[in-house]
Design an enzyme around this catalytic site. Sequence first.
Site, PDB file in Angstrom:
ATOM      1  N   HIS A  70      -3.503   3.318   0.169  1.00 41.41           N
ATOM      2  CA  HIS A  70      -3.807   4.351   1.172  1.00 41.41           C
ATOM      3  C   HIS A  70      -2.547   4.569   2.007  1.00 41.41           C
ATOM      4  CE1 HIS A  70      -6.396   5.394   4.997  1.00 41.41           C
ATOM      5  NE2 HIS A  70      -5.697   6.427   4.560  1.00 41.41           N
ATOM      6  N   MET A  72      -0.627   6.033   4.893  1.00 42.11           N
ATOM      7  CA  MET A  72      -0.689   6.668   6.217  1.00 42.11           C
ATOM      8  C   MET A  72       0.753   6.837   6.665  1.00 42.11           C
ATOM      9  SD  MET A  72      -3.939   4.450   7.525  1.00 42.11           S
ATOM     10  CE  MET A  72      -3.678   3.256   6.227  1.00 42.11           C
ATOM     11  N   MET A 141     -12.158   9.271   6.460  1.00 44.37           N
ATOM     12  CA  MET A 141     -11.954   8.258   7.505  1.00 44.37           C
ATOM     13  C   MET A 141     -13.122   8.286   8.487  1.00 44.37           C
ATOM     14  SD  MET A 141      -9.049   6.894   6.639  1.00 44.37           S
ATOM     15  CE  MET A 141      -9.059   5.735   8.011  1.00 44.37           C
TER      16      MET A 141
END
Length: 229
Positions: A70, A72, A141
Site C-alpha cells: 500500500h 502512501m 480507507m
Amino acid sequence: MTFDRAIKIAPSILAADFANFGAECEAIEAQGADWVHVDVMDGHFVPNITFGPATCAALRPHIKGVMDVHLMIAPVDPYIEAFAQAGADVITAHVEAGPHIHRTLQAISAAGAKAGVALNPGTPAHAVADLLDLTDLICLMTVNPGFGGQKFIDMGDKIRSLRAMIGDRPVHIEIDGGVDPDTAPLVARAGADVLVAGSAVFKGGSVDNPGPYGDNIRAIRQAASGVYT
Ligand code: DX5
Ligand code: ZN
C-alpha cells in the site's frame, strides 16, 4: 494470484515489531493470515514515514503468500518498478496522490503486479468509476491514512456503492483502518472481501508468543463470516 471473494485477512505490519519484520511475517502467516499488508509512507503524502522498496525486497523471502503493498507516497510512478522488482504481488496507489492515476494503474500492471487504487475517507466512490477495468483491487480507507490504531470511520454506503459499480468484474474491495471483530461484520456485509488489520491482529502477541495473532485473526474472520463461536 487467483481471484475470489472469500474473506481474506491481511495483517498490516505497521503494527509489527519493526526490528523483527521477517519473523513477524512468518508468524502471522503461520497463524492464519491470508495476505501480508505492507504500508509504505513518505512523510509527504501522509504525515509519517515507514520504509521503501529495499525493505519490501528483504521481506519477500519471509512471505509465502500475497505481499500487498500500500503506497502512501507522492509521486508514485518513479517507484513502481522498484516495488514490482521487490516482489510485490499487489501495488496500491492513492487516487489523491497525483493527477494521473489512470497512467499509474497501467504502469503497475505493465510492471507485472496487480493494480490497486486507494480512496481516502473524503474521496467519493465515483472517483474510481472510470478505472474499474484497469484495477484489480479498490482499497477503501476507513481512517485517514498515516497511522495505525485510529478509530474506524463507517463507510458502509460507500462500500455498497462500490460493490454495485464493480458488478461482475474481478475486483477486490479492501478495507483499511480500524478493522476489528466489531467493525469487520459491517464491512463484510457491505461487500468487502479483503480486511486489513494492524492493531487488532498484533495486540497481545509477539514472535515469541504468536498464539494471540492466531486468536485475533480467527476472531476477525469469524465475525466477518457471521460465525460467532
Ligand atoms: C493506515 C494504514 C493501515 C493501518 C491499519 O495508514 O494504511 O494499514 O496500518 O492499522 P489499524 O488496523 O491499526 O487501523
Ligand atoms: Zn494500509
